[in-house]
Design a protein around this motif. Structure first.
Motif, PDB file in Angstrom:
ATOM      1  N   ILE A 183       0.830  -1.215   0.000  1.00  0.00           N
ATOM      2  CA  ILE A 183       0.000   0.000   0.000  1.00  0.00           C
ATOM      3  C   ILE A 183       0.863   1.264   0.000  1.00  0.00           C
ATOM      4  O   ILE A 183       0.521   2.258  -0.640  1.00  0.00           O
ATOM      5  N   THR A 184       2.003   1.228   0.673  1.00  0.00           N
ATOM      6  CA  THR A 184       2.835   2.439   0.713  1.00  0.00           C
ATOM      7  C   THR A 184       3.272   2.810  -0.703  1.00  0.00           C
ATOM      8  O   THR A 184       3.306   3.987  -1.069  1.00  0.00           O
ATOM      9  N   GLN A 233      -2.574   1.926   7.465  1.00  0.00           N
ATOM     10  CA  GLN A 233      -2.728   0.524   7.052  1.00  0.00           C
ATOM     11  C   GLN A 233      -3.193   0.454   5.605  1.00  0.00           C
ATOM     12  O   GLN A 233      -3.701   1.434   5.069  1.00  0.00           O
ATOM     13  N   THR A 234      -3.089  -0.750   5.033  1.00  0.00           N
ATOM     14  CA  THR A 234      -3.658  -0.979   3.699  1.00  0.00           C
ATOM     15  C   THR A 234      -5.111  -0.478   3.691  1.00  0.00           C
ATOM     16  O   THR A 234      -5.561   0.165   2.740  1.00  0.00           O
ATOM     17  N   ARG A 271       3.155  -7.481   6.030  1.00  0.00           N
ATOM     18  CA  ARG A 271       2.084  -8.025   6.844  1.00  0.00           C
ATOM     19  C   ARG A 271       1.787  -9.465   6.446  1.00  0.00           C
ATOM     20  O   ARG A 271       1.523  -9.746   5.287  1.00  0.00           O
ATOM     21  N   ASP A 285      -4.607  -2.962  16.176  1.00  0.00           N
ATOM     22  CA  ASP A 285      -3.361  -2.582  16.849  1.00  0.00           C
ATOM     23  C   ASP A 285      -3.624  -2.248  18.320  1.00  0.00           C
ATOM     24  O   ASP A 285      -4.638  -1.634  18.652  1.00  0.00           O
ATOM     25  N   THR A 311       4.736   7.646  10.740  1.00  0.00           N
ATOM     26  CA  THR A 311       3.368   7.652  10.203  1.00  0.00           C
ATOM     27  C   THR A 311       2.683   6.314  10.418  1.00  0.00           C
ATOM     28  O   THR A 311       3.159   5.292   9.955  1.00  0.00           O
ATOM     29  N   TRP A 312       1.576   6.339  11.124  1.00  0.00           N
ATOM     30  CA  TRP A 312       0.792   5.105  11.307  1.00  0.00           C
ATOM     31  C   TRP A 312      -0.368   5.080  10.329  1.00  0.00           C
ATOM     32  O   TRP A 312      -1.129   6.053  10.228  1.00  0.00           O
ATOM     33  N   VAL A 340       7.516   4.238   8.427  1.00  0.00           N
ATOM     34  CA  VAL A 340       6.201   3.592   8.284  1.00  0.00           C
ATOM     35  C   VAL A 340       6.310   2.081   8.359  1.00  0.00           C
ATOM     36  O   VAL A 340       7.339   1.517   8.023  1.00  0.00           O
ATOM     37  N   GLY A 341       5.241   1.455   8.782  1.00  0.00           N
ATOM     38  CA  GLY A 341       5.107   0.007   8.631  1.00  0.00           C
ATOM     39  C   GLY A 341       5.132  -0.784   9.913  1.00  0.00           C
ATOM     40  O   GLY A 341       4.590  -1.875   9.982  1.00  0.00           O
ATOM     41  N   GLU A 342       5.769  -0.266  10.930  1.00  0.00           N
ATOM     42  CA  GLU A 342       5.863  -0.977  12.206  1.00  0.00           C
ATOM     43  C   GLU A 342       6.313   0.047  13.243  1.00  0.00           C
ATOM     44  O   GLU A 342       6.794   1.124  12.888  1.00  0.00           O
TER      45      GLU A 342
HETATM   46  O1  PRX Z   1       0.372  -2.805  12.985  1.00  0.00           O
HETATM   47  C1  PRX Z   1       0.349  -1.614  12.222  1.00  0.00           C
HETATM   48  C2  PRX Z   1       1.630  -1.515  11.428  1.00  0.00           C
HETATM   49  O2  PRX Z   1       1.338  -2.045  10.147  1.00  0.00           O
HETATM   50  C3  PRX Z   1      -0.024  -2.473  10.089  1.00  0.00           C
HETATM   51  C4  PRX Z   1      -0.572  -2.224   8.704  1.00  0.00           C
HETATM   52  O3  PRX Z   1       0.142  -2.986   7.786  1.00  0.00           O
HETATM   53  P1  PRX Z   1      -0.091  -2.753   6.234  1.00  0.00           P
HETATM   54  O4  PRX Z   1      -1.539  -2.815   5.944  1.00  0.00           O
HETATM   55  O5  PRX Z   1       0.784  -3.719   5.521  1.00  0.00           O
HETATM   56  O6  PRX Z   1       0.386  -1.290   5.972  1.00  0.00           O
HETATM   57  C5  PRX Z   1       1.718  -0.939   6.249  1.00  0.00           C
HETATM   58  C6  PRX Z   1       2.044   0.422   5.662  1.00  0.00           C
HETATM   59  C7  PRX Z   1       1.059   1.473   5.896  1.00  0.00           C
HETATM   60  C8  PRX Z   1      -0.711  -1.670  11.156  1.00  0.00           C
HETATM   61  O7  PRX Z   1      -1.906  -2.292  11.581  1.00  0.00           O
HETATM   62  N1  PRX Z   1       2.091  -0.124  11.286  1.00  0.00           N
HETATM   63  C9  PRX Z   1       2.056   0.643  10.181  1.00  0.00           C
HETATM   64  N2  PRX Z   1       2.649   1.843  10.422  1.00  0.00           N
HETATM   65  C10 PRX Z   1       3.037   1.831  11.712  1.00  0.00           C
HETATM   66  C11 PRX Z   1       2.670   0.583  12.260  1.00  0.00           C
HETATM   67  N3  PRX Z   1       2.910   0.288  13.559  1.00  0.00           N
HETATM   68  C12 PRX Z   1       3.506   1.217  14.309  1.00  0.00           C
HETATM   69  N4  PRX Z   1       3.901   2.426  13.854  1.00  0.00           N
HETATM   70  C13 PRX Z   1       3.697   2.775  12.565  1.00  0.00           C
HETATM   71  N5  PRX Z   1       4.103   3.958  12.121  1.00  0.00           N
END
Ligand code: PRX
Length: 654
Positions: free
Chosen positions: A311-312, A416-417, A527, A501, A413-414, A387-389
């Motif tokens: 998604i990113t 999700q897809t 993910r 989360d 940045t938090w 981003v991502g975790e």
């Molecule tokens: O647990 C969170 C983590 O990635 C999940 C979403 O994964 P996905 O749909 O593959 O998208 C990732 C890219 C946007 C979330 O439920 N996550 C994403 N960004 C963060 C994060 N956990 C902590 N801090 C973040 N900045």
């Protein structure tokens, strides 16, 4: 990592924006006030940032919640917004993409060139029978043609379904079937770590199942390797695209027309097709890209290291930067080929000003040592994103000091897809940042942390992250399964979107993300679900039962650890409990075949029993303790409490 976060919840370090940065920032504290009237705020963004063929008069309609159409009576085209309007405004010669191949060769794509190639490709797709609403699978490496393919689909109103090039033929097959895609766009192969790897073979294997509606496979020649060819179905890109006209009128579609489907892992074995539509998605991705990255399209060189398979790469490579008229870098290769300073060399070469990447990459660079980035000129950088975790404070501080020279704001940045665009992040120039915290919901976003009963927790408390208001880039459902959409996201806390989360609010009300509370794992920011990998393992003839957990890993955040019981007749294959390396190698290869190399377990432990409750539920929590080398928690609810000591003994002998 969560212990680390727990300890640092009393984080004292705070980095206010520098007066110089604040003075020139796109965002201002005033945005929060403007956004108090949420619908008026998003209306203004949609009008300012996008060009509409038909202006919208409706904003949000949440009467059929949890379905949330935005700007529904407006029409527009995503590719027109990303390309043509810039060319029409005299920006045709601006660089849209600096493409850097793994071998260091490069290519410059201006907006005019990209627009023309997308127009030709759109004509080619139409010629091959793809029409409005038809789904097209895109299975390509990280090259400009992947973006061209996506935008060509958008240009004719054909939703794309991009499948990450690292996924296997099996994974591609299930995604093609689920979306009933008519066409696949792919390449003969890809460059990776100095060698070439085939890609089209996986498409052939997926289609060989004989049950897909694929009519054509459009193949871009990237590596020049041998490929099997089916004259009735396969078409070379160079045979059909270059001879097309660059005349092409983008098809205006309603704001709620599907732009793409992107599959992501959930708590069940089968990945979900997350559906995104056009108007709201483009509005929020463009808005966040402008304000969170402080984008100045005339002068910035932006680089998001994500692959378009995630998604990113959709939101912050293929769409928002182009909609905003930015100049961006696209890099085909890995960070350590041919050397571990590769990324920093690229920053220096193109004068990258904004870098957006994942904590796992930052941690890998930390391990490699700061001499590497120190050997390059990184003075062009002015903003860093993550981003991502969750980003651990130590990695955050390293990123700030070694890469950002204590000068660049960091935006964690938090999103999700499913959210389509950034939801929680510091605003550069406004927010005083804290190492490891994503901090606040952006203006226009409703978010909270709630307890088990769905009640907001006070500052200092922890619970579940929820989104309390519909947002423009919100998923419009799960492709082909809207019941699952309601059930997955909207049933845990009525009226609120449950993100999956865990999160805490610190004493200032800033948000700290604590990782997933469900069966979703986060491996290097990718993910994957435990059940998806368990299903892959039990589909192997040797395996009777499998349990998968995400163990803590210093570099990748989490790593896949599998506990496997072999079927009776195969148990002698494992020389000894905990051993059986050949079986383990076969099972790892099997997971790679079923899902892709990213899903391969780091460790597979052959065991005789799994810890189960009296009602037969596997207690993953205990397995996670073992995998994390922690003292195993309470075992009193196990049907057989000796199981855990057997497993631990097996592990110790490994
Ligand atoms: O647990 C969170 C983590 O990635 C999940 C979403 O994964 P996905 O749909 O593959 O998208 C990732 C890219 C946007 C979330 O439920 N996550 C994403 N960004 C963060 C994060 N956990 C902590 N801090 C973040 N900045």
């Amino acid at each position: 990592m969560s212990d680390d976060l727990e300890n640092l919840l009393h984080e004292e370090r705070s980095f206010p924006p520098s007066p110089e940065f604040a003075a020139q920032a796109n965002a201002s504290a005033g945005l929060f006030e403007e956004a108090v009237d949420r619908e008026a705020f998003w209306t203004a963004q949609a009008r300012d940032l996008l060009t509409w063929d038909t202006a919208f008069t409706q904003v949000l309609d949440f009467s059929d919640a949890p379905f949330a159409p935005w700007f529904a009576d407006g029409t527009l085209n995503a590719a027109y917004n990303a390309l043509d309007r810039h060319v029409d405004n005299g920006l045709g010669e601006r660089v849209a993409i600096h493409f850097e191949a793994e071998d260091g060769t490069g290519e410059t794509w201006t907006y005019a060139r990209l627009r023309d190639e997308v127009a030709r490709t759109a004509n080619a797709l139409t010629g091959l029978g793809v029409g409005l609403g038809d789904r097209v699978a895109v299975y390509m490496p990280m090259i400009p043609q992947a973006v061209v393919a996506m935008l060509a689909c958008a240009r004719i109103g054909a939703p794309h379904s991009v499948v990450f090039g690292g996924f296997s033929a099996e994974a591609l097959h299930s995604r093609i079937l689920d979306a009933s895609a008519r066409m696949v766009i792919t390449t003969d192969g890809q460059f990776r770590r100095g060698t070439t790897m085939p890609l089209k073979g996986a498409v052939d294997e997926a289609i060989a199942h004989g049950d897909t509606p694929i009519e054509h496979v459009l193949v871009y020649r990237r590596t020049g390797g041998e490929v099997a060819w089916d004259e009735s179905r396969d078409v070379w890109w160079h045979d059909v695209v270059p001879r097309q006209s660059t005349e092409h009128t983008p098809v205006p579609v309603p704001a709620e027309h599907p732009l793409f489907i992107l599959y992501t892992s959930g708590t069940t074995g089968k990945p979900k097709g997350i559906l995104h539509t056009t108007g709201g998605y483009l509005t929020q991705t463009a808005y966040t890209h402008r304000n969170v990255f402080d984008l100045k399209p005339e002068t910035d060189v932006y680089w998001c290291t994500a692959d378009v398979g995630w998604i990113t790469g959709h939101s912050y490579v293929a769409y928002a930067p182009l909609v905003n008229g930015a100049t961006q870098v696209i890099y085909e290769g890995t960070p350590d080929t041919p050397h571990r300073g590769r990324w920093w060399e690229i920053v220096q070469k193109y004068g990258v000003t904004i870098l957006y990447t994942a904590p796992t990459a930052i941690r890998a660079c930390m391990k490699w040592g700061e001499e590497l980035p120190n050997g390059f000129d990184l003075s062009s950088l002015r903003l860093l994103g993550s981003v991502g975790e969750p980003i651990n404070p130590e990695a955050w501080m390293w990123y700030r000091r070694v890469i950002g020279h204590d000068r660049c704001p960091i935006v964690d940045t938090w999103w999700q897809t499913e959210t389509g665009a950034i939801m929680i992040s510091p605003l550069p120039g406004v927010t005083a940042t804290k190492p490891g915290s994503a901090q606040r919901a952006l203006p226009g976003i409703g978010m909270d942390v709630v307890n088990d009963l769905g009640e907001p927790v006070p500052n200092g408390g922890g619970g579940y992250l929820v989104l309390t208001e519909p947002w423009p880039a919100m998923l419009r459902g799960i492709w082909g399964d809207q019941e699952r959409y309601r059930e997955t996201y909207w049933s845990r806390f009525p009226g609120m979107y449950f993100a999956g989360d865990g999160a805490k609010k610190d004493d200032d009300g800033d948000i700290w993300l604590l990782g997933r509370v469900d069966d979703v794992m986060n491996i290097s920011g990718h993910r994957l679900s435990t059940t998806e990998i368990e299903s892959a393992l039990v589909s192997h003839p040797y395996v009777a039962e499998a349990a998968v957990v995400g163990a803590a890993d210093d570099t990748t955040g989490q790593a896949v650890v599998a506990f496997v019981i072999l079927r009776g007749e195969f148990t002698e294959l494992a020389d000894e409990v905990g051993e059986g390396r050949d079986v383990v190698a076969q099972l790892r290869a099997h997971v790679a075949h079923e899902i892709g190399p990213i899903a391969k377990p780091r460790d597979i432990l052959i065991v005789n029993e799994l810890p189960k409750t009296r009602s037969g539920k596997i207690m993953r929590r205990l397995l996670k303790d073992v995998a994390d080398h922690r003292t195993v928690g309470d075992v009193t609810t196990l049907a057989d409490s000796s199981v855990m000591s057997l497993i631990q003994r097996g592990l110790a002998g490994k």
